[in-house]
Motif scaffolding. Sequence first.
Motif, PDB file in Angstrom:
ATOM      1  N   UNK A   1     -50.308 -37.906 -43.038  1.00  0.00           N
ATOM      2  CA  UNK A   1     -49.291 -36.900 -42.738  1.00  0.00           C
ATOM      3  C   UNK A   1     -49.779 -35.555 -43.263  1.00  0.00           C
ATOM      4  N   UNK A   2     -49.854 -34.572 -42.378  1.00  0.00           N
ATOM      5  CA  UNK A   2     -50.377 -33.239 -42.729  1.00  0.00           C
ATOM      6  C   UNK A   2     -49.204 -32.305 -43.031  1.00  0.00           C
ATOM      7  N   UNK A   3     -49.171 -31.825 -44.277  1.00  0.00           N
ATOM      8  CA  UNK A   3     -48.066 -31.011 -44.769  1.00  0.00           C
ATOM      9  C   UNK A   3     -48.603 -29.648 -45.202  1.00  0.00           C
ATOM     10  N   UNK A   4     -48.196 -28.572 -44.528  1.00  0.00           N
ATOM     11  CA  UNK A   4     -48.703 -27.250 -44.908  1.00  0.00           C
ATOM     12  C   UNK A   4     -48.344 -26.852 -46.337  1.00  0.00           C
ATOM     13  N   UNK A   5     -47.269 -27.397 -46.873  1.00  0.00           N
ATOM     14  CA  UNK A   5     -46.876 -27.057 -48.239  1.00  0.00           C
ATOM     15  C   UNK A   5     -47.837 -27.618 -49.284  1.00  0.00           C
ATOM     16  N   UNK A   6     -48.684 -28.556 -48.872  1.00  0.00           N
ATOM     17  CA  UNK A   6     -49.652 -29.153 -49.789  1.00  0.00           C
ATOM     18  C   UNK A   6     -51.085 -28.767 -49.432  1.00  0.00           C
ATOM     19  N   UNK A   7     -51.214 -27.784 -48.547  1.00  0.00           N
ATOM     20  CA  UNK A   7     -52.528 -27.459 -47.994  1.00  0.00           C
ATOM     21  C   UNK A   7     -53.060 -26.133 -48.511  1.00  0.00           C
ATOM     22  N   UNK A   8     -54.377 -25.994 -48.525  1.00  0.00           N
ATOM     23  CA  UNK A   8     -55.002 -24.705 -48.823  1.00  0.00           C
ATOM     24  C   UNK A   8     -54.794 -23.740 -47.665  1.00  0.00           C
ATOM     25  N   UNK A   9     -54.865 -24.253 -46.428  1.00  0.00           N
ATOM     26  CA  UNK A   9     -54.530 -23.487 -45.222  1.00  0.00           C
ATOM     27  C   UNK A   9     -53.152 -23.937 -44.765  1.00  0.00           C
ATOM     28  N   UNK A  10     -52.215 -22.981 -44.658  1.00  0.00           N
ATOM     29  CA  UNK A  10     -50.814 -23.364 -44.464  1.00  0.00           C
ATOM     30  C   UNK A  10     -50.194 -22.896 -43.159  1.00  0.00           C
ATOM     31  N   UNK A  11     -50.966 -22.274 -42.285  1.00  0.00           N
ATOM     32  CA  UNK A  11     -50.399 -21.697 -41.061  1.00  0.00           C
ATOM     33  C   UNK A  11     -50.353 -22.737 -39.942  1.00  0.00           C
ATOM     34  N   UNK A  12     -49.567 -23.796 -40.162  1.00  0.00           N
ATOM     35  CA  UNK A  12     -49.401 -24.813 -39.122  1.00  0.00           C
ATOM     36  C   UNK A  12     -48.120 -25.590 -39.390  1.00  0.00           C
ATOM     37  N   UNK A  13     -47.675 -26.307 -38.371  1.00  0.00           N
ATOM     38  CA  UNK A  13     -46.510 -27.174 -38.507  1.00  0.00           C
ATOM     39  C   UNK A  13     -46.962 -28.569 -38.925  1.00  0.00           C
ATOM     40  N   UNK A  14     -46.121 -29.310 -39.657  1.00  0.00           N
ATOM     41  CA  UNK A  14     -46.497 -30.670 -40.066  1.00  0.00           C
ATOM     42  C   UNK A  14     -46.780 -31.564 -38.846  1.00  0.00           C
ATOM     43  N   UNK A  15     -47.694 -32.491 -39.016  1.00  0.00           N
ATOM     44  CA  UNK A  15     -47.988 -33.427 -37.930  1.00  0.00           C
ATOM     45  C   UNK A  15     -48.599 -34.699 -38.515  1.00  0.00           C
ATOM     46  N   UNK A  16     -48.713 -35.730 -37.667  1.00  0.00           N
ATOM     47  CA  UNK A  16     -49.277 -37.019 -38.053  1.00  0.00           C
ATOM     48  C   UNK A  16     -50.619 -37.237 -37.373  1.00  0.00           C
ATOM     49  N   UNK A  17     -51.503 -37.926 -38.101  1.00  0.00           N
ATOM     50  CA  UNK A  17     -52.759 -38.419 -37.552  1.00  0.00           C
ATOM     51  C   UNK A  17     -52.850 -39.900 -37.898  1.00  0.00           C
ATOM     52  N   UNK A  18     -53.099 -40.724 -36.875  1.00  0.00           N
ATOM     53  CA  UNK A  18     -53.199 -42.167 -37.077  1.00  0.00           C
ATOM     54  C   UNK A  18     -54.608 -42.626 -36.749  1.00  0.00           C
TER      55      UNK A  18
END
Length: 530
Positions: A433-450
Amino acid sequence: MSNSIITTRRRFLTTTAAAAAFTGLGGVAAPFVSRANDRPLVSHGVQSGDVTTDSGMVWARADRPSRMLVEWSTTDSFKNGRQVAYVDALPESDFTAKLLLEDLPAAQDIFYRVRFQDLSSPAIVGEPVTGRFRTAPSDRRSISFVWSGDTAGQGWGIDEARGGMRTYETMRKNRPDFFIHNGDNIYADGPIPSEVKLKDGTTWKNIVTEDKSKPAETLAEFRGAYKYNLLDKNFRALYAEVPVFTQWDDHEVFNNWWPGEPMTRAELVAKKYVEKNDLIIAARAARAFHEYMPMRETIAEAGRVYRKIAYGPMLDVFMLDMRSYRGPNAESMEDKYGPAAYFLGPTQMAWLKRELLNSKATWKVIAADMPISLKVVYDGVKNWGVEAAAQGDNGAPKGRELEVADLLSFIKHAGVKNTVWLTADVHYTAAHYYDPNKAAFQDFEPFWEFVSGPLHAGTFGPNDLDKTFGPELVYIKAPSKEQGQNLPPSDGYQFFGHVGIDGATQQMTVTLKDLDDKALWTKTLDPAFG
């Protein structure tokens, strides 16, 4: 192994039957000398792919120069069956042929049958082989599909005493609408030995062929790698019933390949390649890939792999190519975007942005040949270089991450909703789960990768996660330290993913499964609108 579909099957044909078969396919019956036991055969089963609401590709291979004759129907009795245009199977294509069926009804089971007409004796026509697929719906109704990657890797070939490539049969029993193969359809660089001794004292015994006795260099050897997989009954059965949406990765050429790579890496030297030009090897590999895959051709760019497949109003599938347009596999630490940092490349990036922006489907599935944030080492001997996008520094985007950052930012600001990334490559299964609030680069919406795989190869992992885009490891099943690496398929660590989209709620449910069809982890995603 059943030989009914391979070339050792019986070939009896009477003069009357041959004439009737040919006449029934629109030919003109004529007197001829009977060739009992010598009809053209469908040598490696049938396949379909790239299915939409009104069309689908059909593929087969003959055992000699032949004309592929195809008819389709909405019933398995072929009552009121429709014949379609023919296509020739010639030595230039290794006797493979594929044909696009068009003007099909939506949301319909399509039965097709293929037979071959002998070009040297046109009155002789072989027996038909039947396949089926389901066209995409034109309205909102429930659909499902499966995905995975990595077939016949690390020397784990077809051991019939152990059931062959069992994951393919498990996926078939799920009755999906289609199957996404995320790449490494073959391991062109991986020979298949006759036997492998296992830790439990037993022996894995492979079917072996001459073309799989060494790393592929010639066109015949690349073709032979695809034909090897088709020796497996589970593989053939799935592809005869379920259309495939396929892409390629590195092992269709050789491990960690990039365009223009010198053949001096220690791994390649050890494999004793005679051909020293990787572009020639890649050209042969690409030709065999397209000959053996039931995928649509792109007029604008011959041999192009990336494409969008529209599967009804709820789903668009974006098949990426992270291999053909990349820059060199190096440290990937560039601060500015340029050829050294290419991953998808500018042309494919522009196409993907345009198609995502124009998509009206509820869900946009991005089928990637590699995960976004898993660090994959390029040169295993030197423990150096970057094979995927992530380089592991966890900071601001650099190198190939610049493309990923640009794409994720575009998706956010263009208002593209409901993107989900599906991939394989690393030989274990996981949910990120990709969370911009936990990222070094934050200019995106959360999304899933499976992530899921392998289908039938050694199991490895886990890989380190790069935190640049804030991935959280929500679920993982990979070998433990005690188990080690390169687990054989018989250990059970073979994986695929299942996706269901509900027609009423439009919710997407993703389930990670193993080769015994055990549900390991499930997540239901609610669509966003507006």
